[in-house]
Design a protein around this motif. Structure first.
Motif, PDB file in Angstrom:
ATOM      1  N   PHE A 142       0.811  -1.212   0.000  1.00  0.00           N
ATOM      2  CA  PHE A 142       0.000   0.000   0.000  1.00  0.00           C
ATOM      3  C   PHE A 142       0.847   1.267   0.000  1.00  0.00           C
ATOM      4  O   PHE A 142       0.319   2.363  -0.175  1.00  0.00           O
ATOM      5  N   GLY A 143       2.140   1.133   0.194  1.00  0.00           N
ATOM      6  CA  GLY A 143       3.017   2.292   0.094  1.00  0.00           C
ATOM      7  C   GLY A 143       3.155   2.813  -1.317  1.00  0.00           C
ATOM      8  O   GLY A 143       3.684   3.906  -1.534  1.00  0.00           O
ATOM      9  N   ARG A 144       2.665   2.063  -2.297  1.00  0.00           N
ATOM     10  CA  ARG A 144       2.743   2.498  -3.692  1.00  0.00           C
ATOM     11  C   ARG A 144       1.603   3.446  -4.081  1.00  0.00           C
ATOM     12  O   ARG A 144       1.645   4.073  -5.130  1.00  0.00           O
ATOM     13  N   TYR A 145       0.575   3.512  -3.256  1.00  0.00           N
ATOM     14  CA  TYR A 145      -0.570   4.347  -3.582  1.00  0.00           C
ATOM     15  C   TYR A 145      -0.339   5.795  -3.139  1.00  0.00           C
ATOM     16  O   TYR A 145       0.401   6.061  -2.195  1.00  0.00           O
ATOM     17  N   GLU A 166       8.561  16.877  12.014  1.00  0.00           N
ATOM     18  CA  GLU A 166       9.456  15.799  11.585  1.00  0.00           C
ATOM     19  C   GLU A 166       9.624  14.795  12.722  1.00  0.00           C
ATOM     20  O   GLU A 166       9.902  15.181  13.865  1.00  0.00           O
ATOM     21  N   LYS A 167       9.439  13.539  12.397  1.00  0.00           N
ATOM     22  CA  LYS A 167       9.683  12.459  13.350  1.00  0.00           C
ATOM     23  C   LYS A 167      11.103  11.954  13.161  1.00  0.00           C
ATOM     24  O   LYS A 167      11.478  11.528  12.076  1.00  0.00           O
ATOM     25  N   HIS A 168      11.908  11.978  14.222  1.00  0.00           N
ATOM     26  CA  HIS A 168      13.294  11.531  14.149  1.00  0.00           C
ATOM     27  C   HIS A 168      13.332  10.005  14.153  1.00  0.00           C
ATOM     28  O   HIS A 168      12.733   9.354  15.009  1.00  0.00           O
ATOM     29  N   ILE A 169      14.045   9.431  13.191  1.00  0.00           N
ATOM     30  CA  ILE A 169      14.154   7.984  13.071  1.00  0.00           C
ATOM     31  C   ILE A 169      15.602   7.610  12.787  1.00  0.00           C
ATOM     32  O   ILE A 169      16.478   8.484  12.664  1.00  0.00           O
ATOM     33  N   TYR A 170      15.843   6.307  12.678  1.00  0.00           N
ATOM     34  CA  TYR A 170      17.170   5.811  12.329  1.00  0.00           C
ATOM     35  C   TYR A 170      17.043   4.804  11.188  1.00  0.00           C
ATOM     36  O   TYR A 170      16.140   3.964  11.183  1.00  0.00           O
ATOM     37  N   ILE A 171      17.929   4.919  10.220  1.00  0.00           N
ATOM     38  CA  ILE A 171      18.042   3.939   9.141  1.00  0.00           C
ATOM     39  C   ILE A 171      19.467   3.407   9.192  1.00  0.00           C
ATOM     40  O   ILE A 171      20.419   4.153   8.996  1.00  0.00           O
ATOM     41  N   PHE A 355      14.409   1.155  10.813  1.00  0.00           N
ATOM     42  CA  PHE A 355      14.573   0.528   9.509  1.00  0.00           C
ATOM     43  C   PHE A 355      15.996   0.023   9.328  1.00  0.00           C
ATOM     44  O   PHE A 355      16.960   0.664   9.747  1.00  0.00           O
ATOM     45  N   HIS A 356      16.098  -1.124   8.669  1.00  0.00           N
ATOM     46  CA  HIS A 356      17.405  -1.741   8.455  1.00  0.00           C
ATOM     47  C   HIS A 356      17.591  -2.200   7.015  1.00  0.00           C
ATOM     48  O   HIS A 356      18.510  -2.968   6.720  1.00  0.00           O
ATOM     49  N   GLY A 357      16.724  -1.743   6.122  1.00  0.00           N
ATOM     50  CA  GLY A 357      16.824  -2.147   4.721  1.00  0.00           C
ATOM     51  C   GLY A 357      17.131  -0.955   3.833  1.00  0.00           C
ATOM     52  O   GLY A 357      17.794   0.001   4.247  1.00  0.00           O
ATOM     53  N   HIS A 358      16.639  -1.012   2.615  1.00  0.00           N
ATOM     54  CA  HIS A 358      16.871   0.054   1.658  1.00  0.00           C
ATOM     55  C   HIS A 358      16.026   1.281   1.986  1.00  0.00           C
ATOM     56  O   HIS A 358      14.961   1.179   2.605  1.00  0.00           O
ATOM     57  N   LEU A 359      16.477   2.419   1.541  1.00  0.00           N
ATOM     58  CA  LEU A 359      15.727   3.654   1.740  1.00  0.00           C
ATOM     59  C   LEU A 359      14.371   3.574   1.051  1.00  0.00           C
ATOM     60  O   LEU A 359      13.359   4.006   1.595  1.00  0.00           O
ATOM     61  N   ALA A 360      14.340   2.988  -0.147  1.00  0.00           N
ATOM     62  CA  ALA A 360      13.075   2.885  -0.884  1.00  0.00           C
ATOM     63  C   ALA A 360      12.073   2.023  -0.127  1.00  0.00           C
ATOM     64  O   ALA A 360      10.884   2.332  -0.080  1.00  0.00           O
ATOM     65  N   ALA A 362      12.010   1.542   3.135  1.00  0.00           N
ATOM     66  CA  ALA A 362      11.611   2.307   4.320  1.00  0.00           C
ATOM     67  C   ALA A 362      10.551   3.344   3.951  1.00  0.00           C
ATOM     68  O   ALA A 362       9.584   3.555   4.681  1.00  0.00           O
ATOM     69  N   GLU A 363      10.737   3.983   2.799  1.00  0.00           N
ATOM     70  CA  GLU A 363       9.759   4.968   2.335  1.00  0.00           C
ATOM     71  C   GLU A 363       8.404   4.304   2.089  1.00  0.00           C
ATOM     72  O   GLU A 363       7.361   4.838   2.477  1.00  0.00           O
ATOM     73  N   LYS A 364       8.402   3.162   1.450  1.00  0.00           N
ATOM     74  CA  LYS A 364       7.141   2.453   1.205  1.00  0.00           C
ATOM     75  C   LYS A 364       6.470   2.071   2.523  1.00  0.00           C
ATOM     76  O   LYS A 364       5.245   2.161   2.651  1.00  0.00           O
TER      77      LYS A 364
END
Length: 418
Positions: A142-145, A166-171, A355-360, A362-364
């Motif tokens: 559903f991140g594609r919509y 802005e929510k502070h997170i870690y990748i 998040f521990h994977g790709h930025l894309a 994480a965005e989805k």
């Protein structure tokens, strides 16, 4: 961090859809899909009732195109239609099946609802079967919509007054930020920025701008409430030059509370009362008068307190910024509304360990959580539940289906295609 080399583009996070999703009982659908006359009558009825679920060119007519089946769900046949005006082909799907025919909606609905409470994917596998990646894909799809077009079903419902933070997170252990936009008690934009500077936040909030202009090219928000971060102000002015920046009064009070609550316990209640009396002013004139009175009171009562006096003086120095809210009576003067939505976001991020994977990916995931959050039902004991099922219901004033997941699937119909 290797993932910082990935370039985040719009094509990677949101895509148009060629699938029209309509609400219908699956058994009824299986009967009419094989009868062209009945199928067309059903589609025509939905066009008349909910034209927003179809491409705008549907008014020029369409033809029944073909049928297709899937090895995943061989007992479900999807029929396609072809628009007469531009020959585009769309699939008509019942809300009873998940995207890409990965399962039946009623079979996965309860598992996906538990994601609201941070239940890990391995726990869903243990209770409901399948495997961890199955549940991960069901969620992240559903991140594609488009968030805006999925959530807002009427252009007139687009809010003119917004809140942003802005929510502070870690990748991969490195700092990043989720630029979040809220309006009408729904999250309308959420995108990851790898920096908190003007350039990074302009790009992240720019995804909200792109999506909202996709739905309404003439959209111009009147105000946005922010916490005072300079880069956030510049980002919003870059995107919407005419927007009024409303400083959050609550954040100014919180700074005073942090300085005074522990060190000056005896006088703190009086300090808090004085500050909130200023906030309750009914117009700009009385607000400025109360600000001046607060400053005089603080200089008299808080001499020698150092940071406590300074924190109140800083609030008073921003009086010209705070009174802008009186020029926009419907604007948000505090960040309470966005805080209500970022708190569950914070709990979700805590349970997933960021998040521990790709930025894309994480965005989805962020975008998917945002859409789910708008459609997950309110707690049955909440007062708002007496009138509305979910934030999306509150914004739109109606639902397509009594079940939250069916309703969300129907709302994703051709998301981004208009």
């Amino acid at each position: 961090m290797p993932q910082r080399n990935y370039i985040k583009t719009k094509e990677k996070v949101s895509q148009s859809s060629k699938q029209i999703v309509l609400g219908i009982d699956l058994d009824v659908y299986k009967e009419i899909v094989q009868v062209p006359e009945e199928f067309r009558a059903w589609v025509d009825e939905n066009i008349a009732r909910h034209p927003e679920l179809f491409p705008a060119e549907i008014v020029n007519g369409y033809d029944l195109h073909s049928t297709r089946t899937s090895l995943k769900l061989p007992d479900v046949t999807l029929r396609r239609i072809q628009l007469k005006s531009n020959q585009d082909v769309f699939s008509i799907a019942p809300s009873s099946v998940m995207p890409y025919m990965t399962g039946y909606t009623d079979d996965v609905e309860k598992a996906l609802f538990l994601l609201r409470f941070g239940v890990p994917y391995w726990a869903l596998t243990y209770v409901f079967g399948k495997n961890d990646m199955f549940w991960f894909r069901q969620f992240c799809h559903f991140g594609r919509y488009h968030i805006i077009q999925t959530t807002v079903k009427d252009v007139e419902k687009l809010p003119k007054d917004l809140l942003a933070d802005e929510k502070h997170i870690y990748i991969h252990g490195e700092k990043a930020y989720i630029a979040t936009t809220v309006g009408s008690d729904c999250i309308l934009g959420a995108s990851i920025s790898l920096s908190a500077d003007e350039e990074g936040l302009t790009e992240a909030y720019g995804y909200f701008q792109e999506e909202v202009l996709h739905l309404n090219p003439g959209y111009e928000p009147e105000s946005v409430n922010i916490d005072g971060w300079a880069a956030t102000q510049k980002a919003w002015l870059n995107l919407f030059p005419l927007i009024a920046i409303i400083q959050c009064f609550l954040h100014a009070f919180l700074k005073i509370r942090n300085c005074c609550k522990k060190r000056f316990k005896e006088i703190y209640p009086e300090i808090a009362q004085q500050v909130w009396d200023v906030y309750k002013a009914i117009d700009a004139t009385s607000f400025l008068a109360r600000i001046a009175s607060l400053e005089n009171w603080a200089e008299e009562k808080l001499q020698g307190t150092g940071s406590a006096l300074q924190s109140i003086q800083k609030l008073c120095a921003k009086a010209d910024l705070f009174i802008l809210a009186f020029d926009h009576p419907t604007s948000y003067r505090t960040s309470n509304m966005i805080d209500r939505h970022m708190q569950p976001m914070d709990r979700w991020l805590f349970h997933t360990q960021s998040f521990h994977g790709h930025l894309a990916s994480a965005e989805k995931a962020v975008r998917a959580w945002t859409i789910f959050h708008n459609f997950w039902e309110y707690c049955p004991r909440a007062n708002v539940r007496k009138k509305f099922k979910s934030p999306a219901h509150k914004l739109n004033g109606f639902v397509y289906h009594d079940n939250w997941l069916h309703n969300m699937l129907i709302s994703t119909s051709i998301a981004g295609a208009k």
